[in-house]
Design a protein around this motif. Structure first.
Motif, mmCIF file in Angstrom:
data_model
loop_
_atom_site.group_PDB
_atom_site.id
_atom_site.type_symbol
_atom_site.label_atom_id
_atom_site.label_comp_id
_atom_site.label_asym_id
_atom_site.label_seq_id
_atom_site.Cartn_x
_atom_site.Cartn_y
_atom_site.Cartn_z
ATOM 1 N N ILE A 106 0.858 -1.180 0.000
ATOM 2 C CA ILE A 106 0.000 0.000 0.000
ATOM 3 C C ILE A 106 0.901 1.239 0.000
ATOM 4 C CG2 ILE A 106 -1.916 1.155 1.169
ATOM 5 C CD1 ILE A 106 -2.244 -1.411 2.827
ATOM 6 N N GLY A 107 0.516 2.266 -0.750
ATOM 7 C CA GLY A 107 1.343 3.464 -0.679
ATOM 8 C C GLY A 107 1.075 4.478 -1.762
ATOM 9 N N ASP A 108 2.104 5.262 -2.039
ATOM 10 C CA ASP A 108 2.065 6.367 -2.989
ATOM 11 C C ASP A 108 1.756 5.828 -4.384
ATOM 12 O OD1 ASP A 108 2.511 8.522 -4.624
ATOM 13 O OD2 ASP A 108 4.565 8.900 -3.953
ATOM 14 N N PRO A 109 0.696 6.301 -5.030
ATOM 15 C CA PRO A 109 0.366 5.784 -6.359
ATOM 16 C C PRO A 109 1.425 6.079 -7.417
ATOM 17 C CG PRO A 109 -1.039 7.647 -5.779
ATOM 18 C CD PRO A 109 -0.304 7.272 -4.539
ATOM 19 N N PHE A 110 2.316 7.043 -7.169
ATOM 20 C CA PHE A 110 3.388 7.336 -8.125
ATOM 21 C C PHE A 110 4.552 6.356 -8.007
ATOM 22 C CE2 PHE A 110 1.224 11.431 -7.828
ATOM 23 C CZ PHE A 110 1.129 11.787 -9.163
#
Length: 485
Positions: free
Chosen positions: A318-322
């Motif tokens: 899970i995390g930063d979409p970039f």
């Protein structure tokens, strides 16, 4: 011209709207594009108003797009699709910014979903629209497919480029001018899509793209100039469209939600199952109409499979979409987060048990994040087992035997997609025949974008993709050729 740069990608025309081949000043209210991952404003755009909607319909009514030879329509649409394909990395970047979809996810979705779908229909369109010749007692009969007329295409936020491929491109190939009403959450990505349309050189009126609110959608669908309304969305919107079109008998095409089962039979090797089940259930943070949101396992193997599923879900990043390693991004907005939390709360209150997830990620101070969640122990008629979450929550349900597994798979008012996992081909095909869904995949996650896809029961009607997806936007006419001609 107002523009903004996001991670090296320039998004222009923030104060304009693409209508009939031109960028016109938008006259609606201001709209803030908020990042779901940071909750910070990314850009401010101007929404189109009733004025631009009326101009788009007027131009669509007057265009000669449907009179062009199909080969010419294919050529123009191919340029459009090639321009989009060249911008896949940019489209993924701005989609991550405004909708929170990980760039890793968009790269796969656009390559295999969007490009796969439009390449298929570009290849088959000429054959799909060719006259059929038959005989009759009255004389020779020509069966011809003609454009259905002006199409209003309503797109959801969770896959706008793919929906352009499965809905808008087939309608254009069929000869229908299209007014696209995209979601408010798709402001940036659809401006890049419109720029690609400019590159393609569509005739005036063939294509307009409005990213607007529900009032503009209601105006478009109620207008008598809209001959066919095609929706990708939810049941409430579908019911409103049916009401707004019924007095004039306008055609509707509805691709709605799902509560799709993954039926795992006892002989299925779990390592192979998980390769498609995990992305099929969790991709897009569960914001996918065909997501495998119900995992059906036998009571005999329940504990063993739940342990394996727990480990797989906990392994998701899970995390930063970039970040290209991120598999699960945030949901799109606060309302989606509240809806997800509400489903989990109601499931727990009704006796369900969280296997993993069930909360915001530890240390999450910003963003609409929710852990990918597995819940078991809910009743078959529970809210979570029957209704679409459109968030990262999967319910695990136990069945007694094969017949009961089929009953459980069909125990929903939806009928969009399903998967069956087994090494027994005959059993798999029997299950595929017995499951009430528009798409059933065996040992994988579908649907295939080269074949017709759509729902039964509460998942809507009509089909997208393949030659049948082009046919969806046509009317059949018979021409009887009598003696003396």
């Amino acid at each position: 011209m107002r523009e903004i740069e996001i991670a090296g990608v320039t998004v222009p025309h923030l104060g304009s709207v693409y209508v009939a081949g031109e960028w016109l000043p938008a006259t609606g209210p201001a709209y803030e594009v908020v990042s779901p991952s940071t909750e910070q404003t990314v850009a401010e755009v101007t929404l189109p108003s009733a004025k631009e909607a009326d101009a788009a319909l007027a131009a669509a009514t007057d265009t000669g797009w449907g009179r062009l030879p199909v080969e010419q329509r294919v050529e123009i649409c191919a340029r459009f699709c090639s321009a989009l394909e060249a911008r896949f990395p940019e489209l993924g970047t701005v989609w991550a910014a405004e909708a929170g979809m990980p760039v890793r996810y968009s790269a796969t979705l656009h390559k295999y979903g969007a490009a796969g779908a439009w390449n298929s229909v570009l290849e088959c369109a000429a054959d799909a629209l060719r006259d059929d010749h038959r005989s009759s007692l009255l004389g020779d009969v020509v069966v011809r497919r003609e454009p259905a007329g002006v199409v209003v295409a309503i797109l959801a936020y969770n896959g706008p480029v793919v929906t352009m491929a499965t809905k808008v491109v087939p309608a254009l190939l069929a000869g229908c001018p299209v007014v696209v009403k995209a979601a408010p959450e798709s402001q940036l990505i659809m401006r890049l899509v419109a720029e690609s349309a400019v590159t393609a050189g569509f005739p005036a009126g063939a294509l307009s793209i409005l990213c607007s609110d529900v009032e503009v959608a209601r105006q478009l669908t109620a207008d008598p100039r809209a001959d066919l309304v095609s929706l990708t969305g939810g049941r409430v919107a579908a019911q409103q469209i049916i009401e707004s079109t019924r007095d004039r008998f306008a055609r509707t095409h509805l691709e709605l939600g799902g509560k799709s089962p993954a039926l795992i039979l006892d002989d299925a090797p779990l390592d192979r199952v998980l390769k498609s089940l995990v992305p099929g259930a969790t991709g897009g943070a569960g914001q996918v109409c065909a997501a495998l949101s119900r995992v059906l396992i036998s009571r005999q193997r329940h504990d063993e499979l739940v342990d394996r599923l727990r480990a797989a879900w906990q392994g998701l990043r899970i995390g930063d979409p970039f970040d290209r390693e991120t598999q699960i991004g945030p949901v799109v907005n606060p309302a989606a987060l509240r809806r997800t939390e509400g489903f989990v709360d109601r499931a727990l209150a009704a006796g369900g048990e969280v296997v993993t997830g069930g909360k915001r990620p530890e240390g999450s101070s910003a963003g609409y994040y929710y852990e990918p969640t597995l819940i078991t122990g809910v009743a078959r008629d529970a809210d979570l087992a029957q209704n679409e979450v459109f968030g990262p929550v999967t319910v695990v349900q136990a069945y007694e035997d094969f017949a009961d597994g089929l009953r459980l798979a069909n125990d929903t008012s939806f009928g969009l997609a399903a998967s069956v996992y087994t090494t027994d081909r005959d059993l798999a095909l029997a299950a595929a025949s017995a499951i009430s869904a528009g798409s059933v995949a065996i040992n994988t996650f579908g649907p295939a974008v080269s074949a017709p896809f759509g729902g039964v029961k509460g998942s809507g009607w009509g089909r997208e993709s393949g030659p049948e997806g082009v046919h969806e936007f046509t009317e059949l006419k018979q021409i009887v050729v009598g003696p003396g001609v």
